[in-house]
Design an enzyme around this catalytic site. Structure first.
Site, mmCIF file in Angstrom:
data_model
loop_
_atom_site.group_PDB
_atom_site.id
_atom_site.type_symbol
_atom_site.label_atom_id
_atom_site.label_comp_id
_atom_site.label_asym_id
_atom_site.label_seq_id
_atom_site.Cartn_x
_atom_site.Cartn_y
_atom_site.Cartn_z
ATOM 1 N N GLY A 291 115.018 20.682 -7.813
ATOM 2 C CA GLY A 291 114.955 21.633 -6.709
ATOM 3 C C GLY A 291 114.903 23.037 -7.273
ATOM 4 O O GLY A 291 115.840 23.469 -7.961
ATOM 5 N N ALA A 292 113.804 23.752 -7.008
ATOM 6 C CA ALA A 292 113.609 25.085 -7.593
ATOM 7 C C ALA A 292 113.714 26.184 -6.545
ATOM 8 O O ALA A 292 113.007 27.185 -6.599
ATOM 9 C CB ALA A 292 112.261 25.154 -8.307
ATOM 10 N N GLY A 293 114.600 25.983 -5.588
ATOM 11 C CA GLY A 293 114.843 27.009 -4.577
ATOM 12 C C GLY A 293 115.812 28.063 -5.086
ATOM 13 O O GLY A 293 115.945 28.272 -6.295
ATOM 14 N N GLY B 285 118.578 26.433 -7.245
ATOM 15 C CA GLY B 285 117.990 25.948 -8.491
ATOM 16 C C GLY B 285 117.675 27.070 -9.458
ATOM 17 O O GLY B 285 117.978 26.985 -10.653
ATOM 18 N N ARG C 79 120.110 24.739 5.370
ATOM 19 C CA ARG C 79 120.542 24.946 6.751
ATOM 20 C C ARG C 79 119.899 26.188 7.346
ATOM 21 O O ARG C 79 119.664 27.173 6.672
ATOM 22 C CB ARG C 79 122.062 25.125 6.811
ATOM 23 N N ARG D 55 125.396 20.889 8.988
ATOM 24 C CA ARG D 55 125.024 20.147 7.783
ATOM 25 C C ARG D 55 124.512 18.760 8.155
ATOM 26 O O ARG D 55 123.627 18.203 7.514
ATOM 27 C CB ARG D 55 126.230 20.027 6.846
ATOM 28 N N ILE E 196 124.349 18.820 -4.952
ATOM 29 C CA ILE E 196 124.714 19.981 -4.137
ATOM 30 C C ILE E 196 124.078 19.900 -2.744
ATOM 31 O O ILE E 196 124.499 20.568 -1.808
ATOM 32 C CB ILE E 196 124.314 21.292 -4.861
ATOM 33 N N ASN F 14 123.109 19.157 0.980
ATOM 34 C CA ASN F 14 123.887 18.851 2.187
ATOM 35 C C ASN F 14 123.175 17.861 3.110
ATOM 36 O O ASN F 14 121.958 17.756 3.052
ATOM 37 C CB ASN F 14 124.173 20.149 2.956
ATOM 38 N N HIS G 229 132.911 18.196 2.835
ATOM 39 C CA HIS G 229 132.354 19.551 2.732
ATOM 40 C C HIS G 229 131.757 19.912 4.084
ATOM 41 O O HIS G 229 130.579 19.738 4.334
ATOM 42 C CB HIS G 229 131.280 19.575 1.643
#
Length: 320
Positions: free
Chosen positions: A10-12, A15, A83, A89, A119, A121, A176
């Site tokens: 994940g390159a958001g 990331g 989100r 979530r 990580i 959700n 969480h």
């Protein structure tokens, strides 16, 4: 001995921040993976060019091919939809469950010996599903939740008492989400329990109760303020703390979403509990004594996680 290898799925925003922190701390070479062509490659190139300025030699590369995560020592998974305002979530469940299936299969085929930190959700359900899809040992798959929630709790406590965050230790159990259990009596300022500080007149129970409530809604507060997207700096820092504990065999006691099998009266699911993280992954679940209120709060949290798992099984019968 060569450098360790860190794979980030994940390159958001999370990331990218993970990649920067991992490189700055020289945890190892970094592979930034994403399904969107060009994004991980572009971010990796940008991040690599920080090296001459910040003084790190870690190699950062971007990829759209799971084969490039082969041999990773640590994998941190942030892939999925973030989100949006008004979205819980749990609303993310259907979308991100499919993502976890693809990621789990990619890990199983290419990096079955890695320590995996999830990580994505809704965390407690996604880490369980990721473990199921990957087939890795439960001790090698863990969710990042309590480290972040405790950091938020600690920040608010430090603000309330006007002390250094270095002197604050707080503790959050459970899922969480809105049912998390910030455990006030195990939270301290330089060893002094928060309830004792309240008795000294340094704060009030009402203020501490408000901090507990704010901690539970900590992620949502940031989502509402940003308008688009969600928190990413603190979640990334939390994931890196867990990775460091594993890579350095630090034996740190951290609150994480770990697989619980009998401890705290819970069987067969992932939920936030204090664990020891070292070279063996989750090496021990630390079972602390809870009062009746905290036990009841944890049970509410566990029941909420169970509901999510049942929903997962309906969405993907292979998990049943």
């Amino acid at each position: 001995m060569g450098r360790k290898k860190i794979a980030l799925i994940g390159a958001g925003n999370i990331g990218g921040t993970l990649a920067l922190l991992a490189a700055q701390k020289e945890l190892g070479d970094v592979v930034l993976f994403d399904v969107v062509e060009g994004v991980p490659q572009g971010k990796a190139l940008d991040l690599s060019q920080v090296g001459p300025i910040a003084g790190f030699d870690a190699k950062i590369s971007g990829s759209n091919d799971y084969a490039d995560i082969a041999g990773a020592d640590v994998i941190i998974v942030t892939a999925g939809v973030a989100r949006k305002p008004g979205m819980s979530r749990d609303d993310l469940l259907g979308i991100n469950l499919k993502v976890m299936k693809a990621v789990g299969e990619g890990i199983k085929a290419n990096a079955p010996d890695a320590f995996v930190i999830c990580i994505t959700n809704p965390l407690d359900a996604m880490v369980w599903a990721l473990r199921e899809f990957s087939g890795l040992p439960h001790s090698k798959v863990v969710g990042m939740a309590g480290v972040l929630d405790s950091a938020r709790f600690s920040h608010f406590i430090a603000d309330e008492f006007d002390v250094s965050v270095k002197d604050v230790n707080t503790f959050v159990l459970g899922g969480h989400g809105d049912t998390m259990v910030p455990v006030v009596r195990y939270s301290t300022v330089n060893g002094i329990p928060v309830p004792d500080l309240v008795k000294m007149g340094l704060s009030s129970q009402d203020k501490i109760d408000a901090i507990v409530k704010r901690t539970r809604g900590g992620g949502g507060e940031i989502v509402a303020l940003l308008g688009t997207g969600s928190a990413f700096y603190a979640p990334a820092a939390s994931g890196i703390a867990m990775a460091e504990a594993y890579l350095g065999d630090q034996k740190r006691i951290l609150p994480c979403a770990a697989y619980v099998d009998g401890q705290y009266g819970v069987d067969g699911l992932y939920v936030g509990v204090p664990v020891m993280i070292g070279a063996g992954g989750v090496e021990k679940i630390v079972e602390i004594e809870l009062d009746d209120a905290d036990k009841a709060g944890l049970q509410v949290s566990v029941d909420a996680v169970k509901e999510l798992l049942e929903a997962c099984k309906k969405l993907d019968p292979s998990l049943a």
